[in-house]
Design a protein around this motif. Sequence first.
Motif, PDB file in Angstrom:
ATOM      1  N   UNK A 211       0.787  -1.245   0.000  1.00 50.51           N
ATOM      2  CA  UNK A 211       0.000   0.000   0.000  1.00 50.51           C
ATOM      3  C   UNK A 211       0.810   1.282   0.000  1.00 50.51           C
ATOM      4  N   UNK A 212       2.056   1.249   0.534  1.00 46.69           N
ATOM      5  CA  UNK A 212       2.762   2.527   0.668  1.00 46.69           C
ATOM      6  C   UNK A 212       3.815   2.780  -0.402  1.00 46.69           C
ATOM      7  N   UNK A 213       4.157   1.799  -1.220  1.00 45.98           N
ATOM      8  CA  UNK A 213       5.099   2.004  -2.312  1.00 45.98           C
ATOM      9  C   UNK A 213       6.479   2.449  -1.881  1.00 45.98           C
ATOM     10  N   UNK A 214       6.889   2.098  -0.680  1.00 41.95           N
ATOM     11  CA  UNK A 214       8.166   2.598  -0.165  1.00 41.95           C
ATOM     12  C   UNK A 214       9.361   2.011  -0.926  1.00 41.95           C
ATOM     13  N   UNK A 215      10.481   2.759  -0.853  1.00 39.24           N
ATOM     14  CA  UNK A 215      11.717   2.389  -1.532  1.00 39.24           C
ATOM     15  C   UNK A 215      12.856   2.481  -0.531  1.00 39.24           C
ATOM     16  N   UNK A 216      13.765   1.498  -0.497  1.00 39.40           N
ATOM     17  CA  UNK A 216      14.913   1.605   0.410  1.00 39.40           C
ATOM     18  C   UNK A 216      15.910   2.639  -0.088  1.00 39.40           C
ATOM     19  N   UNK A 217      16.357   3.502   0.810  1.00 41.22           N
ATOM     20  CA  UNK A 217      17.374   4.482   0.471  1.00 41.22           C
ATOM     21  C   UNK A 217      17.023   5.418  -0.650  1.00 41.22           C
ATOM     22  N   UNK A 218      15.827   6.014  -0.662  1.00 45.88           N
ATOM     23  CA  UNK A 218      15.482   6.905  -1.775  1.00 45.88           C
ATOM     24  C   UNK A 218      16.324   8.180  -1.740  1.00 45.88           C
ATOM     25  N   UNK A 219      16.562   8.739  -2.913  1.00 45.56           N
ATOM     26  CA  UNK A 219      17.329   9.980  -3.001  1.00 45.56           C
ATOM     27  C   UNK A 219      16.410  11.182  -3.177  1.00 45.56           C
ATOM     28  N   UNK A 220      15.120  10.936  -3.263  1.00 48.00           N
ATOM     29  CA  UNK A 220      14.136  12.006  -3.315  1.00 48.00           C
ATOM     30  C   UNK A 220      12.833  11.471  -2.730  1.00 48.00           C
ATOM     31  N   UNK A 221      11.915  12.347  -2.482  1.00 45.94           N
ATOM     32  CA  UNK A 221      10.682  11.981  -1.799  1.00 45.94           C
ATOM     33  C   UNK A 221       9.876  10.968  -2.612  1.00 45.94           C
ATOM     34  N   UNK A 222       9.402   9.950  -1.905  1.00 47.82           N
ATOM     35  CA  UNK A 222       8.593   8.905  -2.532  1.00 47.82           C
ATOM     36  C   UNK A 222       7.146   9.082  -2.075  1.00 47.82           C
ATOM     37  N   UNK A 223       6.196   9.108  -2.991  1.00 44.31           N
ATOM     38  CA  UNK A 223       4.796   9.240  -2.577  1.00 44.31           C
ATOM     39  C   UNK A 223       4.383   8.090  -1.660  1.00 44.31           C
ATOM     40  N   UNK A 224       3.692   8.405  -0.595  1.00 45.06           N
ATOM     41  CA  UNK A 224       3.182   7.377   0.318  1.00 45.06           C
ATOM     42  C   UNK A 224       1.877   6.846  -0.263  1.00 45.06           C
ATOM     43  N   UNK A 225       2.031   6.039  -1.291  1.00 49.34           N
ATOM     44  CA  UNK A 225       0.868   5.546  -2.043  1.00 49.34           C
ATOM     45  C   UNK A 225       1.290   4.312  -2.814  1.00 49.34           C
ATOM     46  N   UNK A 226       0.331   3.492  -3.222  1.00 46.30           N
ATOM     47  CA  UNK A 226       0.680   2.318  -4.024  1.00 46.30           C
ATOM     48  C   UNK A 226       1.327   2.720  -5.344  1.00 46.30           C
ATOM     49  N   UNK A 227       2.179   1.856  -5.859  1.00 46.22           N
ATOM     50  CA  UNK A 227       2.769   2.104  -7.166  1.00 46.22           C
ATOM     51  C   UNK A 227       1.684   2.157  -8.238  1.00 46.22           C
ATOM     52  N   UNK A 228       1.755   3.102  -9.147  1.00 39.60           N
ATOM     53  CA  UNK A 228       0.862   3.058 -10.311  1.00 39.60           C
ATOM     54  C   UNK A 228       1.147   1.812 -11.146  1.00 39.60           C
ATOM     55  N   UNK A 229       0.167   1.395 -11.911  1.00 36.33           N
ATOM     56  CA  UNK A 229       0.326   0.205 -12.739  1.00 36.33           C
ATOM     57  C   UNK A 229       1.541   0.324 -13.655  1.00 36.33           C
ATOM     58  N   UNK A 230       1.725   1.487 -14.280  1.00 34.25           N
ATOM     59  CA  UNK A 230       2.831   1.652 -15.232  1.00 34.25           C
ATOM     60  C   UNK A 230       4.175   1.474 -14.549  1.00 34.25           C
ATOM     61  N   UNK A 231       4.279   1.831 -13.272  1.00 30.75           N
ATOM     62  CA  UNK A 231       5.535   1.670 -12.553  1.00 30.75           C
ATOM     63  C   UNK A 231       5.789   0.197 -12.241  1.00 30.75           C
ATOM     64  N   UNK A 232       4.753  -0.516 -11.803  1.00 32.48           N
ATOM     65  CA  UNK A 232       4.922  -1.950 -11.534  1.00 32.48           C
ATOM     66  C   UNK A 232       5.360  -2.669 -12.800  1.00 32.48           C
TER      67      UNK A 232
END
Length: 453
Positions: free
Chosen positions: A182-203
Motif C-alpha cells: 500500500x505505501x510504495x516505499x523504496x529503500x534508500x530513496x534519493x528524493x521523496x517517494x509518494x506514500x501511495x501504491x505504485x501506479x500500474x505503469x511503474x509496476x
Amino acid sequence: MHHQATATATPPPRLLAVLAVTALALVALTATPAAAAFPPTSEWCYTATCPLPAPDAINGVLAAEARMFGTGAAECGDGICNIAQGETCGSCPNDCGACQAGGPRTKCVNRNQYAFSFDDGPSAYTAEVIKHFANAGNLKTTFFVIGRQVLDYPQYARNVKAAFDAGHEIGSHTFTHRSLGPNGRVPGPVRSVPNAPQPFSHMRTEMVMTDLAIQSVIGRRPVLMRPPFLETRPESLQFLETAGYTVVNILVDTNDWKLDSTPQATADKVYEQWLAAFNAARGEGSWIHLSHDILPFSVAAVPRMIDYIKKQGIEIVTVGQCLGISTPYRGANDNPFLNTRLGANAGTGSKATGAKSTTTTTTTTALPTATAASNSTNDVLGGNEPAPDPFARLHASATAAATQAPVPTLNPNNNTPNGSNKPSAAAPAVPASLGASMAAVAVALVAAAMGGL
C-alpha cells in the motif's frame, strides 16, 4: 520619410494544402505510440542509480507489445487481455480470465522439503553462497535478484551467470526494490517517494526492466518473483498473476538484515535467529526460507543451516521444485507478456492493429531465441536457451570501469551502495523503427508535393 511596403510572395495554394496534410500526418503518427511506452526514470526510479537495459531490448519489448496488443486503448470485452494498457484478471476478467492464484506462496507442495532462497543480490558474496551449496553435496538454491544491481555491477552479475550455470534458480526481486504494497516505499530513496501504491505503469516497468536485466546475463526470463519487503496488495497480485509470475513469500525468516551494522552482526547470531524461526514453523511441514546474500555475516551462517536441515532428514530443494514448477523460466513458446493460461486472450494481425475482428487468435507462437550475437529487436523476448556470453555484448563498455569500482556495502533495508553512477537516460517512449517510419513518411509527402508543383 515614408517606407514603401515590401510585397510578400504567397505560396501556391496546393503547396499550402500538402504541407498542412503532412503536418497533420506527423501529428497523428507521433500521437500514436507503438505500445504503452515506459515512463521515464525520473518518474518511477527513486534510487541513487537508475541504469536501464540496452535500448534495443526495450524497443524490442515495445514492438512486440504493439504486434500483440495493438496501438489503441484497451477495451475490456474485446477478447484481448491488454496488460500493456493495464488490463488484469482483476480489472477485466472478461478478457483476462478470473484470478486464480490467491496470495503469495509460502510453503512447498510436498511435505518435508526446505527451500533456501536469497534476496537483494547479486553481490560479491553471492559466489560464497554458490560454494556453500556445492560443498554440501551439490545442492541447489534460488536467488531473487534486483535488476538495478545486475546492471549497476557487472562484476557481480557474473555471479548470477555462475549460479545459473551451476543449476541454481534466478528469480526477480523487482528493479529498485520498491514495495508492491500500500505505501510504495523504496529503500534508500534519493528524493521523496509518494506514500501511495505504485501506479500500474511503474509496476510494469519494474518487472519488465528486471526481466531484461536478468535475460541479458542468463538468456532466460524468470517466472518466480519475490515482492520487496514481502509486501503486496490485491492489485499488484492481480497484475503479477496476469503477467505470468508466481509470487513467492516465506515461512522462515533469518531476519539477518536487522543485525547489519550492529555488534551482533555475526554468523552465530544469524544461526540463532534462524533456528528459533524454523522451530516456530516446524509444524508447517515444508518451508521457504529467506536470507540475504549481500550480508557476509549471514552468508557465513549458511553451511550450519544446511547441515542442520540435512540432519533432520529434510530434503533441500529450490523454490521452483518446492512449488512443483519444473522450469522456473518462460519458455520460447510461452506468451511473453501473459500467464500461459491466457495464451488465446491477446490479439495478433488485424485485431492487434486496432481493427475489429471476430476471429479468436493465439499468441503462443515461438519468438526467436535471444543470442549474444543478434542485434535484432525481435529476439529479446525469446530465450529458451541461455545466450553464449550475453554479458559481454550488453556490458562491454561498462565492464572495465565497473570492475575497478569498490565493493559496495548494502543493507537489505537500504539498498543504496556507497558510490554512485549517473542515472541513465529514460527508456525511449517510441521505438526507433517508428521514428524512422515517421521521417520517411514526411520526406515522401514533401517530395510528392514538390514534384507536383
